[in-house]
Design a protein around this motif. Structure first.
Motif, PDB file in Angstrom:
ATOM      1  N   LYS A 307       0.577  -1.198  -0.162  1.00  0.00           N
ATOM      2  CA  LYS A 307       0.010  -0.025   0.033  1.00  0.00           C
ATOM      3  C   LYS A 307       0.939   1.197   0.023  1.00  0.00           C
ATOM      4  CE  LYS A 307      -0.416  -0.250   5.151  1.00  0.00           C
ATOM      5  NZ  LYS A 307      -1.525  -0.193   6.090  1.00  0.00           N
ATOM      6  N   HIS A 308       2.151   1.296   0.291  1.00  0.00           N
ATOM      7  CA  HIS A 308       2.929   2.460   0.292  1.00  0.00           C
ATOM      8  C   HIS A 308       3.738   2.246  -1.023  1.00  0.00           C
ATOM      9  CE1 HIS A 308       2.315   2.515   4.507  1.00  0.00           C
ATOM     10  NE2 HIS A 308       3.025   1.421   4.662  1.00  0.00           N
ATOM     11  N   CYS A 309       3.490   1.737  -1.866  1.00  0.00           N
ATOM     12  CA  CYS A 309       4.357   1.636  -3.063  1.00  0.00           C
ATOM     13  C   CYS A 309       4.123   2.915  -4.131  1.00  0.00           C
ATOM     14  CB  CYS A 309       3.745   0.439  -4.054  1.00  0.00           C
ATOM     15  SG  CYS A 309       4.829   0.547  -5.707  1.00  0.00           S
ATOM     16  N   GLU A 310       5.233   3.725  -4.557  1.00  0.00           N
ATOM     17  CA  GLU A 310       5.243   4.657  -5.413  1.00  0.00           C
ATOM     18  C   GLU A 310       5.970   4.268  -6.682  1.00  0.00           C
ATOM     19  OE1 GLU A 310       6.711   7.862  -3.603  1.00  0.00           O
ATOM     20  OE2 GLU A 310       5.499   7.951  -1.717  1.00  0.00           O
ATOM     21  N   PRO A 311       5.555   5.072  -7.666  1.00  0.00           N
ATOM     22  CA  PRO A 311       5.718   4.621  -9.097  1.00  0.00           C
ATOM     23  C   PRO A 311       7.427   4.317  -9.213  1.00  0.00           C
ATOM     24  CG  PRO A 311       4.235   6.292  -9.491  1.00  0.00           C
ATOM     25  CD  PRO A 311       4.543   6.160  -7.966  1.00  0.00           C
ATOM     26  N   PRO A 312       8.338   5.050  -8.690  1.00  0.00           N
ATOM     27  CA  PRO A 312       9.845   4.879  -8.734  1.00  0.00           C
ATOM     28  C   PRO A 312      10.093   3.421  -8.153  1.00  0.00           C
ATOM     29  CG  PRO A 312       9.180   7.034  -8.035  1.00  0.00           C
ATOM     30  CD  PRO A 312       8.104   6.452  -7.769  1.00  0.00           C
ATOM     31  N   PHE A 313       9.216   3.022  -7.173  1.00  0.00           N
ATOM     32  CA  PHE A 313      10.029   1.973  -6.515  1.00  0.00           C
ATOM     33  C   PHE A 313       9.786   0.716  -7.066  1.00  0.00           C
ATOM     34  CE2 PHE A 313       8.239   3.771  -2.096  1.00  0.00           C
ATOM     35  CZ  PHE A 313       8.988   5.049  -2.092  1.00  0.00           C
ATOM     36  N   THR A 314       9.398   0.550  -8.393  1.00  0.00           N
ATOM     37  CA  THR A 314       9.075  -0.527  -9.159  1.00  0.00           C
ATOM     38  C   THR A 314      10.180  -0.550 -10.218  1.00  0.00           C
ATOM     39  OG1 THR A 314       7.762   0.543 -10.722  1.00  0.00           O
ATOM     40  CG2 THR A 314       6.535  -0.447  -9.110  1.00  0.00           C
ATOM     41  N   GLN A 315      11.178   0.272  -9.981  1.00  0.00           N
ATOM     42  CA  GLN A 315      12.104   0.301 -11.128  1.00  0.00           C
ATOM     43  C   GLN A 315      13.489  -0.086 -10.646  1.00  0.00           C
ATOM     44  OE1 GLN A 315      12.080   4.307 -12.437  1.00  0.00           O
ATOM     45  NE2 GLN A 315       9.894   4.167 -12.774  1.00  0.00           N
ATOM     46  N   SER A 316      13.909  -0.354  -9.581  1.00  0.00           N
ATOM     47  CA  SER A 316      15.152  -0.736  -9.101  1.00  0.00           C
ATOM     48  C   SER A 316      15.042  -1.554  -7.562  1.00  0.00           C
ATOM     49  CB  SER A 316      16.168   0.348  -9.019  1.00  0.00           C
ATOM     50  OG  SER A 316      15.723   1.109  -7.931  1.00  0.00           O
ATOM     51  N   MET A 317      16.130  -2.259  -7.295  1.00  0.00           N
ATOM     52  CA  MET A 317      15.874  -3.155  -6.147  1.00  0.00           C
ATOM     53  C   MET A 317      16.189  -2.150  -4.867  1.00  0.00           C
ATOM     54  SD  MET A 317      15.469  -5.988  -4.972  1.00  0.00           S
ATOM     55  CE  MET A 317      15.633  -6.631  -6.747  1.00  0.00           C
ATOM     56  N   PRO A 318      15.344  -2.370  -3.967  1.00  0.00           N
ATOM     57  CA  PRO A 318      15.268  -1.551  -2.680  1.00  0.00           C
ATOM     58  C   PRO A 318      16.583  -1.606  -2.021  1.00  0.00           C
ATOM     59  CG  PRO A 318      13.323  -3.033  -2.769  1.00  0.00           C
ATOM     60  CD  PRO A 318      14.179  -3.490  -3.966  1.00  0.00           C
ATOM     61  N   PRO A 319      17.005  -0.690  -1.063  1.00  0.00           N
ATOM     62  CA  PRO A 319      18.190  -0.766  -0.463  1.00  0.00           C
ATOM     63  C   PRO A 319      18.210  -1.619   0.961  1.00  0.00           C
ATOM     64  CG  PRO A 319      17.313   1.386  -0.021  1.00  0.00           C
ATOM     65  CD  PRO A 319      16.604   0.532  -1.113  1.00  0.00           C
ATOM     66  N   GLU A 320      19.231  -2.124   1.460  1.00  0.00           N
ATOM     67  CA  GLU A 320      19.208  -2.563   2.792  1.00  0.00           C
ATOM     68  C   GLU A 320      19.545  -1.327   3.533  1.00  0.00           C
ATOM     69  OE1 GLU A 320      22.030  -5.699   3.325  1.00  0.00           O
ATOM     70  OE2 GLU A 320      20.872  -6.983   1.944  1.00  0.00           O
ATOM     71  N   ILE A 321      18.544  -1.135   4.498  1.00  0.00           N
ATOM     72  CA  ILE A 321      18.665  -0.176   5.482  1.00  0.00           C
ATOM     73  C   ILE A 321      19.172  -0.574   6.960  1.00  0.00           C
ATOM     74  CG2 ILE A 321      17.643   1.780   6.725  1.00  0.00           C
ATOM     75  CD1 ILE A 321      18.135   2.144   3.893  1.00  0.00           C
ATOM     76  N   TRP A 322      20.376  -0.532   7.638  1.00  0.00           N
ATOM     77  CA  TRP A 322      20.586  -1.159   8.800  1.00  0.00           C
ATOM     78  C   TRP A 322      20.653   0.148  10.006  1.00  0.00           C
ATOM     79  CZ3 TRP A 322      22.043  -6.101   9.575  1.00  0.00           C
ATOM     80  CH2 TRP A 322      22.407  -7.173   8.413  1.00  0.00           C
ATOM     81  N   ASP A 323      20.345  -0.145  11.182  1.00  0.00           N
ATOM     82  CA  ASP A 323      20.318   0.686  12.149  1.00  0.00           C
ATOM     83  C   ASP A 323      21.419   0.115  13.266  1.00  0.00           C
ATOM     84  OD1 ASP A 323      19.302  -1.377  13.764  1.00  0.00           O
ATOM     85  OD2 ASP A 323      17.196  -0.566  14.169  1.00  0.00           O
ATOM     86  N   GLU A 324      21.585   0.860  14.323  1.00  0.00           N
ATOM     87  CA  GLU A 324      22.559   0.556  15.037  1.00  0.00           C
ATOM     88  C   GLU A 324      22.611  -0.715  15.851  1.00  0.00           C
ATOM     89  OE1 GLU A 324      19.537   3.053  16.923  1.00  0.00           O
ATOM     90  OE2 GLU A 324      20.936   3.329  15.223  1.00  0.00           O
ATOM     91  N   THR A 325      21.284  -1.385  15.841  1.00  0.00           N
ATOM     92  CA  THR A 325      21.075  -2.533  16.591  1.00  0.00           C
ATOM     93  C   THR A 325      21.234  -3.796  15.698  1.00  0.00           C
ATOM     94  OG1 THR A 325      18.863  -2.849  16.209  1.00  0.00           O
ATOM     95  CG2 THR A 325      19.494  -1.328  18.223  1.00  0.00           C
ATOM     96  N   GLY A 326      21.576  -3.489  14.360  1.00  0.00           N
ATOM     97  CA  GLY A 326      21.773  -4.726  13.497  1.00  0.00           C
ATOM     98  C   GLY A 326      20.190  -5.118  12.888  1.00  0.00           C
ATOM     99  N   HIS A 327      19.318  -4.207  13.024  1.00  0.00           N
ATOM    100  CA  HIS A 327      18.006  -4.399  12.376  1.00  0.00           C
ATOM    101  C   HIS A 327      17.970  -4.057  11.122  1.00  0.00           C
ATOM    102  CE1 HIS A 327      13.352  -4.325  12.995  1.00  0.00           C
ATOM    103  NE2 HIS A 327      13.613  -4.743  11.832  1.00  0.00           N
ATOM    104  N   MET A 328      17.866  -4.790  10.123  1.00  0.00           N
ATOM    105  CA  MET A 328      17.669  -4.477   8.570  1.00  0.00           C
ATOM    106  C   MET A 328      16.550  -4.659   7.871  1.00  0.00           C
ATOM    107  SD  MET A 328      17.612  -5.727   5.227  1.00  0.00           S
ATOM    108  CE  MET A 328      18.166  -7.433   5.399  1.00  0.00           C
TER     109      MET A 328
END
Length: 351
Positions: A307-328
């Motif tokens: 439900k959060h999808c926007e047009p640019p999101f369909t054109q490349s692979m999402p990035p890995e986002i890590w926080d300081e606790t190791g939650h990705m």
């Protein structure tokens, strides 16, 4: 040309206690009709003596990833890339002969359905004893003594009588306990459990889960547990990896992932439960169906259901986002919210 430039934090460095390390694992099944991209760039680490739960819908690549660690895929039609390290052994480069020696002692597996994993023509005792004799060189009497000890360890009632029983003579719960005894017969350092409670009723499920957790702690094993039941993950996991379309889309400490999920897919699975729902109300299920792994797009595989999808999101692979606790989490929306995602100037993005 990619319309999105990505800025993501690097994954935490590997610690000295890491026992299992999988990096950029890709598994494809190739036939004349099609190529199935079952596992796509999976990476994770597991410390010695800890439990990793891998969750996700059927067809997300969980079992394929597990069988890769055991080198159980047919060589002729399987293409595997990436690295798999268990202890000091590079599983991806080891010979078939050496891998046969390591199955059981280094890494062992509990399969989803014991009736297809156990040989219907041999007694439970014969199957446990054969494993011990092959890997540890014990005599038949010594192997049968070990088999009896193992059935006692997994709390099979009347173990002396069950040793001589054929698999079909046992109930589902006892067959699963026998399968656990086979898997533990050579004291593995890593135990792989592929949905071992799926075919069992609720009361037996709890017994098997408690048993596995107790044995894992007593023997100091690392364990990777595959399930689609979030309640199971909450009970036994130290770490949780959420898989979708052959990728890990969220990873971290079990408490962080299950209490504070960041990826929309994890959030959707947690919302799709009857707990705390008013009687007669419809479940807030994740819409749509998983993608066909023969025809994966270049963009976010979850985009058609998100439900959060926007047009640019369909054109490349999402990035890995890590926080300081190791939650990705691997999600464009999370990256955008944390200021780690930029859109090209001039590209209109809905507010």
């Amino acid at each position: 040309m990619n319309q999105i430039s990505r800025i993501s934090a690097a994954a935490p460095a590997k610690t000295a206690e890491t026992f299992v390390s999988v990096k950029d694992l890709n598994v494809r099944f190739v036939s004349r009709e099609a190529t199935v991209r079952a596992v796509n760039g999976v990476s994770f680490e597991l410390e010695r003596g800890k439990v990793l739960c891998v969750i996700g819908e059927s067809g997300s690549g969980k079992s394929v990833m597990m069988r890769s660690l055991m080198q159980l895929h047919p060589k002729k039609r399987t293409v595997m890339e990436g690295s798999m390290q268990i202890g000091e052994h590079d599983i991806g480069k080891i010979s078939d002969r050496d891998m046969r020696k390591l199955r059981g002692s280094l890494v062992s597996m509990i399969f989803q359905e014991p009736m297809t994993a156990l040989d219907p023509l041999y007694s439970i005792g014969d199957q446990i004893a054969e494993t011990v004799m092959r890997h540890e060189g014990l005599s038949r009497k010594q192997a049968w003594d070990r088999a009896l000890e193992l059935l006692q360890l997994v709390r099979v009632p009347s173990p002396e009588r069950r040793l001589k029983a054929l698999p079909h003579e046992l109930s589902g719960g006892l067959r699963q306990r026998a399968m656990i005894a086979v898997a533990l017969s050579c004291r593995p350092k890593l135990l792989l459990a592929d949905e071992p409670t799926t075919a069992l009723d609720a009361s037996v499920q709890i017994q098997v889960l408690v048993l596995l957790r107790r044995l894992q702690q007593e023997m100091g094993m690392s364990m990777i547990f595959v399930t689609h039941d979030l309640g199971v993950a909450a009970q036994i996991a130290d770490k949780v990896a959420v898989m979708y379309a052959g990728r890990v889309v969220e990873y971290g400490d079990a408490r962080d992932v299950l209490i504070n999920p960041q990826h929309p897919y994890t959030q959707g699975m947690l919302a799709s439960t009857v707990k705390d729902q008013p009687k007669g109300s419809a479940l807030d299920a994740v819409p749509g169906t998983p993608p066909d792994l023969r025809f994966l797009s270049e963009g976010c595989a979850f985009a058609p259901r998100c439900k959060h999808c926007e047009p640019p999101f369909t054109q490349s692979m999402p990035p890995e986002i890590w926080d300081e606790t190791g939650h990705m989490s691997r999600c464009f929306k999370v990256a955008q919210q944390q200021g780690r995602l930029q859109f090209d100037p001039g590209l209109h993005v809905p507010a």
